[in-house]
Design an enzyme around this catalytic site. Structure first.
Site, short mmCIF file in Angstrom:
data_model
loop_
_atom_site.label_atom_id
_atom_site.label_comp_id
_atom_site.label_asym_id
_atom_site.label_seq_id
_atom_site.Cartn_x
_atom_site.Cartn_y
_atom_site.Cartn_z
CG HIS A 1 -1.91 1.12 1.02
ND1 HIS A 1 -3.12 0.94 0.35
CD2 HIS A 1 -2.03 2.34 1.40
CE1 HIS A 1 -3.57 2.23 0.48
NE2 HIS A 1 -3.13 3.02 1.26
CG HIS B 1 0.68 10.96 1.63
ND1 HIS B 1 0.53 10.30 0.60
CD2 HIS B 1 -0.25 10.32 2.61
CE1 HIS B 1 -0.23 9.19 0.52
NE2 HIS B 1 -0.67 9.29 1.91
#
Length: 282
Positions: free
Chosen positions: A232, A259
């Site tokens: 993931h 991120h």
């Protein structure tokens, strides 16, 4: 050639953080538009899916322009990249795409149902010319020159269910669908209450998120791979790198990155034109 959807397709589901139902429509777009998010609940105002419009990276990638925000776009963007879609309009009546199954396969299935069509414009890619790296403490994200997209990631969490996981992935549409797209997002039960107080993860459930405690995965019946967590992370990286606006001919190497570092990496890449060149794909 550049591609878009052959027809419009729609779905409704729960927003991961806002915890409200959101209707999403994926529509064909003209050549050169790129991926554009529109908020129908804000008069149709749009936000292009670009790295330089990322305004927040806490528990998801958020883009924003002129006060219009769209959050948690990385799973959908990974599916868009995995399907090879260049031009697309995403219309939402809420703050985020619906989380669906917490993976990219849910979106990829919608794209496949809509079908693809070629546009009358050539497709370009971004060829990396030299290594670009960003780091913070023991985490880093790096792009190395390569002839085709490649992703590798090292993940470490001090709990038995995850521990130390690594994965290497040569990108192709078929491999993405089989090896990366099904990997669900994950979260820790002990953090849920505090996240809810911050109006985050209100739509998380045992149906769309792998839930972890100190002993393991609570909803093991939803786990698709033993190393789903690192897969993931690669899914997230593919979605974040898709904000470059064109395929990256590069090898992505992530070490405990998220991120924020992924976005810093793209900003570092485009800060110097000597780092890359635009090339036409055969």
């Amino acid at each position: 050639m550049r591609t878009t959807l052959a027809r419009e397709i729609a779905v409704t589901g729960m927003a991961l953080h806002a915890g409200v139902p959101v209707a999403m429509t994926l529509s064909p777009a003209e050549a050169g538009q790129g991926v554009l998010f529109r908020r129908s609940d804000q008069g149709g105002a749009g936000v292009p899916a670009r790295y330089d419009l990322v305004s927040e990276t806490r528990l998801g990638t958020v883009i924003e322009q002129a006060g219009v925000r769209v959050g948690v776009i990385e799973h959908l963007m990974a599916a868009v990249a995995g399907a090879g879609v260049d031009d697309l309009t995403v219309t939402l009546d809420g703050p985020e795409p619906p989380i669906l199954e917490g993976d990219a396969r849910s979106y990829l299935t919608l794209i496949e149902q809509a079908g693809l069509k070629s546009l009358a414009a050539p497709r370009h890619a971004i060829q990396l010319l030299r290594t670009v790296k960003v780091a913070e403490e023991d985490a880093s994200a790096t792009l190395h020159p390569a002839q085709s997209p490649f992703f590798e990631y090292l993940l470490e969490y001090p709990i038995p269910a995850i521990g130390r996981q690594s994965f290497r992935f040569a990108f192709s549409p078929a491999a993405f669908r089989a090896e990366i797209a099904p990997a669900r997002t994950f979260g820790f039960i002990r953090e849920l209450e505090s996240l809810n107080r911050m109006n985050l993860a209100r739509g998380a459930s045992l149906e769309n998120t792998l839930a972890l405690d100190d002993h393991g995965v609570i909803n093991r019946d939803k786990q698709r791979f033993d190393d789903e967590f690192v897969r993931h992370k690669i899914l997230d990286a593919i979605g974040d790198m898709a904000l470059a606006g064109a395929p990256l001919l590069a090898r992505f190497e992530g070490i405990r990155s998220g991120h924020a570092l992924n976005n810093r990496l793209l900003r570092a890449l485009f800060s110097d034109p000597a780092n890359y060149e635009s090339v036409m794909l055969p």
